[in-house]
Design a protein around this motif. Structure first.
Motif, short mmCIF file in Angstrom:
data_model
loop_
_atom_site.label_atom_id
_atom_site.label_comp_id
_atom_site.label_asym_id
_atom_site.label_seq_id
_atom_site.Cartn_x
_atom_site.Cartn_y
_atom_site.Cartn_z
N ASP A 79 7.40 9.94 -17.37
CA ASP A 79 7.70 11.10 -16.54
C ASP A 79 6.44 11.84 -16.12
N ASP A 80 5.41 11.80 -16.96
CA ASP A 80 4.19 12.56 -16.69
C ASP A 80 2.99 11.66 -16.39
N PHE A 81 3.25 10.41 -15.98
CA PHE A 81 2.13 9.50 -15.77
C PHE A 81 2.49 8.46 -14.71
N ASP A 101 0.84 -1.19 0.00
CA ASP A 101 0.00 0.00 0.00
C ASP A 101 0.88 1.25 0.00
N ALA A 102 0.46 2.23 -0.78
CA ALA A 102 1.13 3.54 -0.90
C ALA A 102 2.32 3.52 -1.84
N ASP A 103 2.66 2.38 -2.45
CA ASP A 103 3.70 2.38 -3.47
C ASP A 103 3.25 3.21 -4.67
N THR A 104 4.22 3.84 -5.32
CA THR A 104 3.96 4.56 -6.57
C THR A 104 4.55 3.77 -7.73
N ILE A 105 3.75 3.64 -8.78
CA ILE A 105 4.21 3.00 -10.01
C ILE A 105 4.25 4.07 -11.09
N ARG A 106 5.41 4.25 -11.70
CA ARG A 106 5.55 5.30 -12.72
C ARG A 106 5.68 4.66 -14.10
N PHE A 107 4.84 5.14 -15.01
CA PHE A 107 4.81 4.61 -16.38
C PHE A 107 5.54 5.53 -17.36
N ALA A 150 -11.01 12.44 -18.65
CA ALA A 150 -10.51 12.53 -20.03
C ALA A 150 -8.99 12.56 -20.08
N ASP A 151 -8.35 13.19 -19.06
CA ASP A 151 -6.89 13.22 -19.04
C ASP A 151 -6.32 11.81 -18.86
N LEU A 152 -6.97 11.02 -18.00
CA LEU A 152 -6.52 9.65 -17.81
C LEU A 152 -6.74 8.83 -19.08
N ARG A 209 -2.11 6.91 -24.84
CA ARG A 209 -0.73 7.24 -25.20
C ARG A 209 0.26 6.16 -24.75
N TYR A 210 0.07 5.63 -23.52
CA TYR A 210 1.08 4.74 -22.95
C TYR A 210 0.60 3.29 -22.79
N GLY A 211 -0.69 3.05 -22.91
CA GLY A 211 -1.20 1.71 -22.68
C GLY A 211 -1.10 0.81 -23.90
N GLU A 212 -1.29 -0.46 -23.68
CA GLU A 212 -1.31 -1.47 -24.74
C GLU A 212 -2.62 -2.24 -24.64
#
Length: 354
Positions: free
Chosen positions: A115-117, A107-113, A139-141, A147-150
């Motif tokens: 620099d801006d996400f 819990d509380a871990d950050t996952i970075r995909f 809409a931003d998500l 942009r970054y998903g598959e």
């Protein structure tokens, strides 16, 4: 019922890795309630549906819900690679997701995909599931996912290089129905992958009617049944809607004595979720976790077009409920012997309710 009753031998090479080209070239096994099995192709479908019958399609749109990121707990931490597959939206910024490997998260871990996400793990649940909240919403998500998903291909489809942009882009097109409209699914309604504009036009010319429902298919559809008995299996809920227009078309079709043909198990499950004991389908909006196994009394659907499913899967249980377990085992044995292609990118069958 014992889950082992739904087991059968499926050679690994029968699981399709790519769709047929063109889509309508896929094979189609006609499975009548009685009489011999018939081997045709999807292109032959218009001749198998009667004028006036209503085909019901799922117009959900698959989003690129697979994300690759890195978990870092401090600046000099080299990090751990984490893959998320989103499967159910909670609100504008929060999703349920399956994490690989989940054991590396707290819990509380950050996952970075990028620099801006990024997202934060807000709860760690059972069976590799986590609750994550993204640093953007709505809409931003959706823009960041695009942009970054598959595309969230099922684990049975393997790519030699699934980071190749050309491969990723090809699956973005292939793993989407031609009529997809409303974003929200994280798995394709795969029976619909066989349809093209030309096939739709041929069905129109035949006098076949059509309508649409929306069920946002979740990644839970890929989860294996781990219980020994079907009574102990928990289905993940999915959000769906049936319009007044579609409900009215179902009623009109039944009143004329024509059949309701569900395109895909997702359409069937949603129609059955909204059906009364009388067979009347009412407008519906909400969650469904309907789990259909032999003994279920179908109320809304007369025929089902669906792909071939995996052993001991909830979807093979559904088709066994629809047409009888022994009948479907015999049909699947025929399909395997005739080298039909199975699962999401595979061939299809058209089944009469028994």
């Amino acid at each position: 019922m014992k889950v082992d009753l739904f087991d059968f031998e499926l050679p690994a090479e029968r699981i399709a890795q790519h769709p047929a080209e063109p889509r309508t070239a896929a094979r189609l096994l006609r499975i009548p309630a009685d009489g011999p099995l018939i081997d045709v192709t999807v292109a032959d479908l218009p001749g198998l549906i009667e004028p006036g019958d209503l085909m019901v399609f799922n117009d959900t749109r698959v989003i690129p819900a697979r994300l690759r990121g890195v978990r870092r707990r401090k600046p000099d931490d080299p990090g751990a690679k984490i893959e998320l597959t989103l499967h159910k939206r909670v609100d504008g910024a929060t999703w349920h997701a399956f994490a690989r490997p989940a054991k590396k998260l707290t819990d509380a871990d950050t996952i970075r995909f990028a620099d801006d996400f990024a997202c934060r793990v807000t709860d760690k649940l059972a069976d590799g599931e986590v609750l994550v909240t993204f640093d953007c919403a709505d809409a931003d998500l959706d823009h960041m996912l695009d942009r970054y998903g598959e595309m969230p291909l099922p684990p049975y489809i393997r790519r030699r290089d699934d980071t190749d942009p050309a491969v990723i882009e090809d699956d973005r097109s292939s793993y989407q129905t031609a009529y997809a409209r409303y974003p929200g699914a994280v798995a394709a309604p795969t029976a619909g992958l066989h349809f093209t504009d030309d096939l739709m036009a041929a069905l129109d010319a035949r006098g076949v009617r059509r309508s649409f429902v929306t069920l946002h298919v979740g990644a839970g559809t890929f989860l294996p049944v781990k219980a020994d008995d079907t009574d102990d299996h928990r289905m993940h809920s999915e959000w769906g809607t049936i319009s007044e227009h579609t409900a009215a078309l179902v009623a009109e079709t039944r009143a004329r004595g024509n059949k309701i043909v569900a395109v895909g198990t997702t359409s069937l499950r949603l129609l059955e979720s909204a059906a009364r004991d009388s067979g009347e389908v009412r407008p519906f909006t909400g969650e469904t976790d309907i789990f259909i196994t032999p003994g279920y009394r179908f109320r809304a659907v007369d025929r089902l077009m669906t792909n071939f499913h995996l052993p001991k899967s909830t979807l093979f249980m559904l088709v066994s409920a629809f047409a009888g377990l022994e009948h479907m085992k015999a049909a699947y044995a025929h399909a395997i012997a005739q080298q039909y292609r199975f699962y999401s990118y595979g061939d299809a069958c058209l089944i009469d309710r028994f």
